[in-house]
Write an enzyme that holds these catalytic residues in place. Structure first.
Site, PDB file in Angstrom:
ATOM      1  N   ASN A   1      26.650   3.419  20.332  1.00  0.00           N
ATOM      2  CA  ASN A   1      26.037   4.902  19.452  1.00  0.00           C
ATOM      3  C   ASN A   1      25.305   5.586  20.876  1.00  0.00           C
ATOM      4  OD1 ASN A   1      25.654   3.143  17.607  1.00  0.00           O
ATOM      5  ND2 ASN A   1      24.817   4.444  16.166  1.00  0.00           N
TER       6      ASN A   1
ATOM      7  N   ALA B   1      37.771  15.483  19.549  1.00  0.00           N
ATOM      8  CA  ALA B   1      38.250  14.596  17.866  1.00  0.00           C
ATOM      9  C   ALA B   1      37.125  15.298  16.854  1.00  0.00           C
ATOM     10  CB  ALA B   1      37.783  13.728  18.244  1.00  0.00           C
TER      11      ALA B   1
ATOM     12  N   TYR C   1      38.182   7.803  10.004  1.00  0.00           N
ATOM     13  CA  TYR C   1      38.234   7.756  11.420  1.00  0.00           C
ATOM     14  C   TYR C   1      37.968   6.822  12.558  1.00  0.00           C
ATOM     15  CZ  TYR C   1      35.255   8.159  16.036  1.00  0.00           C
ATOM     16  OH  TYR C   1      34.525   8.262  17.416  1.00  0.00           O
TER      17      TYR C   1
ATOM     18  N   ARG D   1      21.796  -1.404  15.392  1.00  0.00           N
ATOM     19  CA  ARG D   1      23.215  -0.573  16.712  1.00  0.00           C
ATOM     20  C   ARG D   1      22.588  -0.228  18.884  1.00  0.00           C
ATOM     21  NH1 ARG D   1      24.498  -0.768  12.904  1.00  0.00           N
ATOM     22  NH2 ARG D   1      25.704   0.118  11.546  1.00  0.00           N
TER      23      ARG D   1
ATOM     24  N   LYS E   1      41.263   6.696  15.817  1.00  0.00           N
ATOM     25  CA  LYS E   1      40.985   6.154  16.535  1.00  0.00           C
ATOM     26  C   LYS E   1      41.603   4.872  17.595  1.00  0.00           C
ATOM     27  CE  LYS E   1      37.974   9.684  17.682  1.00  0.00           C
ATOM     28  NZ  LYS E   1      37.972  10.170  19.939  1.00  0.00           N
TER      29      LYS E   1
ATOM     30  N   ALA F   1      27.669   3.166   2.608  1.00  0.00           N
ATOM     31  CA  ALA F   1      28.664   3.094   2.667  1.00  0.00           C
ATOM     32  C   ALA F   1      29.008   2.559   3.934  1.00  0.00           C
ATOM     33  CB  ALA F   1      29.802   3.435   1.138  1.00  0.00           C
TER      34      ALA F   1
ATOM     35  N   THR G   1      33.637  22.614  16.958  1.00  0.00           N
ATOM     36  CA  THR G   1      33.004  22.298  16.901  1.00  0.00           C
ATOM     37  C   THR G   1      31.160  21.902  17.850  1.00  0.00           C
ATOM     38  OG1 THR G   1      33.674  19.699  17.321  1.00  0.00           O
ATOM     39  CG2 THR G   1      32.917  19.660  15.235  1.00  0.00           C
TER      40      THR G   1
ATOM     41  N   ASP H   1      28.100   1.100   6.471  1.00  0.00           N
ATOM     42  CA  ASP H   1      27.394   0.401   7.732  1.00  0.00           C
ATOM     43  C   ASP H   1      27.248  -0.499   7.434  1.00  0.00           C
ATOM     44  OD1 ASP H   1      26.911   2.895   8.421  1.00  0.00           O
ATOM     45  OD2 ASP H   1      24.551   3.376   7.397  1.00  0.00           O
TER      46      ASP H   1
ATOM     47  N   PHE I   1      38.119  14.318  25.324  1.00  0.00           N
ATOM     48  CA  PHE I   1      36.769  13.833  24.382  1.00  0.00           C
ATOM     49  C   PHE I   1      37.090  14.270  22.636  1.00  0.00           C
ATOM     50  CE2 PHE I   1      35.418  14.064  28.090  1.00  0.00           C
ATOM     51  CZ  PHE I   1      35.179  13.301  29.072  1.00  0.00           C
TER      52      PHE I   1
END
Ligand code: UDP
Length: 320
Positions: free
Chosen positions: A167, A72, A138, A216, A142, A277, A35, A279, A70
């Protein structure tokens, strides 16, 4: 210090690499470019294209004194439909990296953990001793790596820190968010402002918050980089520390959209859609522990500044 940055071609890893170089550290970036982007690796760092599973010979050669990890997979939605990818890359990959470290006698690590380890909070701001009940794969992967680090600290004298990001946003050193699949609020809103997307959807305005949209905790990537440099030398062998990293101030989706309109001077057409969904209404960090232990304070807590930095870098790259 001689350090290895796993995932240093990604958004956060590349910014921290730039900060490490600025601080006089010698940096090797290991990234499989699944990525990340090779051109995001800052000049001055050595780059090795390899996965975590292939990291042993790299560590054996570099002999780093510390690793910043980092690398992932980090898309919540994808983790729900392709969980095997997340267990394999995030947990299997991290285990391979820890074993490579042990073989190379490197026992110091800073790991990118996440607020998603907490799930739906009972209280905000969220302290580190809040219950960890991740609501997606996810977050679960972690959390599993956090547990792995505790084991390695206990059994093998690793000095480990898990930084639980809220965030992350903004840009620094000319480096910003560049995800092929963009799901994050600020880059999406900036793309709408730039006319690269027609409009965006606000996921729900019926939450129990002042304006009905989710709240957030947006933290500037530069402030995050500061925390990594402090965390690098903080723990003693045998210690695994966990620190939350956020501004401690929440902003609503509506406030973010308003900030994007103000900074860019462009309209941002929005539609209001259904809730997404999983959140939670509010996720805000208590960063009291890292402030008290390491003297960290966010230097860029202002939402407008975070949005402005992201906008400037995206525009320079012609991406927003
Ligand atoms: N959000 C939104 N529209 C979008 C993307 C995100 O309303 O197109 C909302 C999302 O529901 C959440 C907040 O913005 O409340 C932040 O979402 P993001 O995906 O950036 O980060 P998360 O909090 O999920 O890690």
């Amino acid at each position: 210090m001689r350090v290895l940055v796993a995932g240093g071609a990604g958004y956060i890893g590349s910014v921290v690499t730039a900060a490490l170089l600025e601080g006089g550290h010698e940096v090797t970036v290991l990234d499989d470019l699944s990525t990340g982007h090779a051109d995001a690796v800052p000049e001055g760092a050595r780059f090795v294209q390899a996965s975590l599973q292939e990291s042993a010979p790299v560590l054996a050669e570099v002999r780093p004194e510390a690793v910043l990890h980092f690398a992932a997979k980090s898309l919540v939605g994808e983790s729900q439909v392709r969980p095997e990818l997340y267990w394999e890359h995030n947990v299997g990959g991290s285990l391979a990296l820890l074993e490579a470290m042990r073989a190379a006698d490197c026992r110091r690590i800073v790991f990118s953990s996440t607020a998603a380890t907490y799930g739906e909070p009972d209280q905000v701001p969220i302290p580190e001793d809040a219950p960890t009940r991740p609501t997606n794969t996810y977050g679960a992967t972690k959390l599993a790596v956090d547990a792995m680090l505790t084991s390695y600290a206990t059994a093998y004298d690793f000095a480990a820190v898990s930084l639980r990001y809220f965030n992350v946003a903004g840009a620094a050193h000319g480096l910003g968010e560049r995800h092929t699949t963009e799901t994050h609020l600020i880059p999406i809103a900036l793309q709408v402002a730039a006319g690269r997307r027609e409009s965006m959807t606000i996921y729900g305005e019926d939450y129990p918050t002042p304006d009905g949209t989710c709240i957030r905790d947006y933290i500037h990537v530069s402030d995050l980089a500061d925390a990594h440099l402090l965390a690098l030398t903080a723990p003693e062998p045998g210690e695994h520390r966990v620190y939350n990293l956020g501004n401690g101030t929440g902003f609503s989706v509506q406030q973010v959209v308003d900030a994007v309109r103000e900074v860019t001077g462009h309209p941002v057409p929005v539609e209001v859609g259904a809730r997404r969904a999983g959140d939670p209404a509010q996720l805000v960090a208590s960063s009291d522990r890292i402030r008290a232990d390491l003297g960290w304070t966010p230097r860029h807590p202002d939402l407008t500044g975070i949005v402005r930095d992201a906008w400037e870098v995206a525009q320079a790259r012609n991406e927003a």
